[in-house]
Enzyme design. Structure first.
Site, short mmCIF file in Angstrom:
data_model
loop_
_atom_site.label_atom_id
_atom_site.label_comp_id
_atom_site.label_asym_id
_atom_site.label_seq_id
_atom_site.Cartn_x
_atom_site.Cartn_y
_atom_site.Cartn_z
N ARG A 183 0.83 -1.19 0.00
CA ARG A 183 0.00 0.00 0.00
C ARG A 183 0.86 1.25 0.00
O ARG A 183 2.07 1.20 0.27
CB ARG A 183 -0.93 0.03 1.21
CG ARG A 183 -0.21 0.22 2.52
CD ARG A 183 -1.19 0.46 3.65
NE ARG A 183 -0.48 0.71 4.89
CZ ARG A 183 0.03 1.89 5.24
NH1 ARG A 183 -0.08 2.91 4.40
NH2 ARG A 183 0.65 2.05 6.37
N LEU A 184 0.22 2.36 -0.32
CA LEU A 184 0.81 3.68 -0.17
C LEU A 184 -0.07 4.45 0.81
O LEU A 184 -1.29 4.28 0.82
CB LEU A 184 0.86 4.42 -1.51
CG LEU A 184 1.77 3.83 -2.59
CD1 LEU A 184 1.59 4.60 -3.90
CD2 LEU A 184 3.22 3.83 -2.16
N ASP A 185 0.54 5.30 1.62
CA ASP A 185 -0.24 6.13 2.52
C ASP A 185 -1.24 6.97 1.73
O ASP A 185 -1.04 7.25 0.55
CB ASP A 185 0.68 7.08 3.31
CG ASP A 185 1.53 6.35 4.34
OD1 ASP A 185 1.17 5.23 4.72
OD2 ASP A 185 2.56 6.92 4.75
N LYS A 186 -2.28 7.40 2.39
CA LYS A 186 -3.34 8.17 1.74
C LYS A 186 -2.79 9.32 0.92
O LYS A 186 -3.20 9.52 -0.24
CB LYS A 186 -4.31 8.70 2.80
CG LYS A 186 -5.39 9.63 2.26
CD LYS A 186 -6.28 10.16 3.36
CE LYS A 186 -7.32 11.14 2.82
NZ LYS A 186 -8.18 11.69 3.90
N THR B 265 0.25 9.81 -0.26
CA THR B 265 1.38 9.48 -1.11
C THR B 265 0.86 8.99 -2.46
O THR B 265 -0.06 8.17 -2.52
CB THR B 265 2.27 8.40 -0.48
OG1 THR B 265 2.75 8.86 0.80
CG2 THR B 265 3.45 8.07 -1.37
#
Length: 338
Positions: free
Chosen positions: A154-157, A159
Site C-alpha cells: 500500500r501507499l499512505d493516503k 502518497t
C-alpha cells in the site's frame, strides 16, 4: 485483513441504522461464569468484541428477557441471551464502488494502478468507503475472489504513485513472497525541510515501531525497550536549496510510514507532514512524497517489469518554487535544468 496505521476508532454507532437482526443463544456449560462480552464474541464471531460491548452498553442485549448494561456481567449455564445485531460500517466496507482508476497495465494475473494523493488504499477506521479496494471491486470481477481484492502493498493516503495488484491467487502469493524477499524495488522522491546535512548518500538502518508516547505515530525505537521491526532506507540527495532538499528514497523494508519516520529522525521531515514535524510550504498541503518507480519480476511469466510515474502537479510546482530542478536519474516529469 490488514488495516491502516491510524488510531483505532469506534466501528459505528450501534443505536443507529434500520437493518436489525435478532439472535438468541443459550450459554453452554463451557462458558458458565464467563463475562457476557466474551460469551457473545464466541457466539457471534463475525462481530468484534469491542462492537459487542457497544451493543451491551446501548441496551441491545438481554439475558432471560431483561436488558444487561455491563459487558463484564457474569452469565451462567442455561441463560438465554438475546441480541439485536445492527450492521457496522466495517461489515459493509468491502463493497464495489465505481471510480476512475488510472490503470497503466493489466493482464490475466495482475494490474498496475497509479494511486493519486488523497486516495486511501483499503478500508480502515475513519475510511470505511471510497478506497482503492472499493474501486478495484467495481473494476474487476476477479477482485472479490482474492483477499484484500488482490492488494499486496500500500501507499499512505497522501502518497502518490504506482501500485501492483494481483488478479489471481498464484500471482498474489508470489508477489507477497517477492515483497517479503525484498525483490520488489520501490523508489520515491521526497521534498524535505532544511538544507541537506551530511553525506549525499546515506544508508538508514533504524528499527520502527509504534511511538510509545503517541499511538497515532510511528517512531524509531530501541527494540530492547519497545516493540518494533527492522527498517532500512537508502537516501540519496538529488538537489539542495536554501529552504529544503529533494531526495530519492529506496525502500528495503516496508514499515508503516518508514520514509517519513526515517527522514524526520535525521532532521529532514517531509514538507507538509505535520504528523512528523513538517509544515505546509511551497504550496504543499499534503506530505511531499511520491513513489516514482516500481520494478519487479512478473510472478507468472518471469518478465521484468518497471513502471514510472511523473510527480503530480502540486509537487512539481513546489520543486519549481524552491528552485530544485536537478534530475540526474531521469525521474519522469522532473525538470533537468541544473
Amino acid at each position: 485483513m490488514e488495516v491502516q496505521e491510524d488510531a483505532e476508532e469506534p466501528e459505528d454507532d450501534p443505536s443507529s441504522g434500520d437493518a436489525v437482526e435478532e439472535r438468541s443463544l443459550l450459554v453452554p456449560a463451557l462458558h458458565h461464569g464467563d463475562r457476557l462480552d466474551k460469551v457473545l464474541a464466541t457466539g457471534v464471531p463475525e462481530f468484534s468484541r469491542s462492537y459487542l460491548q457497544q451493543l451491551i452498553e446501548a441496551g441491545l442485549v438481554r439475558r432471560d428477557g431483561r436488558a444487561v448494561a455491563k459487558p463484564a456481567t457474569r452469565v451462567f449455564r442455561g441463560d438465554r441471551l438475546e441480541i439485536e445485531l445492527r450492521p457496522t460500517q466495517q461489515s459493509q466496507a468491502f463493497l464495489p464502488e465505481p471510480m476512475a482508476l488510472d490503470i497503466v497495465h493489466q493482464d490475466a494475473h495482475l494490474l498496475v494502478v497509479h494511486k493519486p494523493a488523497g486516495l486511501v488504499t483499503h478500508p480502515a477506521p475513519g475510511n470505511w468507503s471510497g478506497t482503492l479496494l472499493n474501486g478495484l471491486l467495481a473494476h474487476d470481477a476477479q477482485a472479490a475472489r482474492l483477499p484484500r481484492a488482490g492488494i499486496v502493498h500500500r501507499l499512505d493516503k497522501d502518497t502518490s504513485g504506482p501500485m501492483v495488484v494481483a488478479r489471481s491467487r498464484p500471482a498474489m502469493d508470489a508477489l507477497v513472497r517477492a515483497i517479503a524477499a525484498r525483490e520488489v524495488r520501490r523508489q520515491y522522491i521526497a521534498l524535505a525541510h532544511r538544507p541537506w546535512a551530511g553525506s549525499k548518500h546515506r544508508e538508514l538502518d533504524m528499527p520502527i515501531g509504534r511511538d510509545p508516547r503517541n499511538r497515532l505515530r510511528m517512531a524509531v525505537v530501541d527494540m530492547q525497550q519497545h516493540p518494533g521491526k527492522t527498517a532500512q532506507t537508502t537516501v540519496d540527495l538529488l538537489a539542495d536549496g536554501d529552504a529544503g532538499c529533494l531526495v530519492q528514497c529506496t525502500l528495503h523494508t516496508g514499515r508503516t510510514h518508514q520514509i517519513r519516520v526515517h527522514l524526520a529522525k535525521i532532521g529532514h521531515p517531509l514538507v507538509a507532514d505535520v504528523l512528523y514535524g513538517g509544515s505546509p510550504a511551497a504550496g504543499m498541503r499534503r506530505q511531499a512524497l511520491h513513489a516514482f518507480r516500481l520494478a519487479f519480476t512478473h510472478p507468472v511469466t518471469g518478465e521484468p517489469l518497471c513502471f514510472e510515474a511523473a510527480p503530480p502537479p502540486d509537487l512539481q510546482q513546489a520543486l519549481r518554487d524552491w528552485g530544485l530542478h536537478y534530475n540526474p536519474l531521469g525521474i519522469p516529469g522532473l525538470d533537468d535544468r541544473a
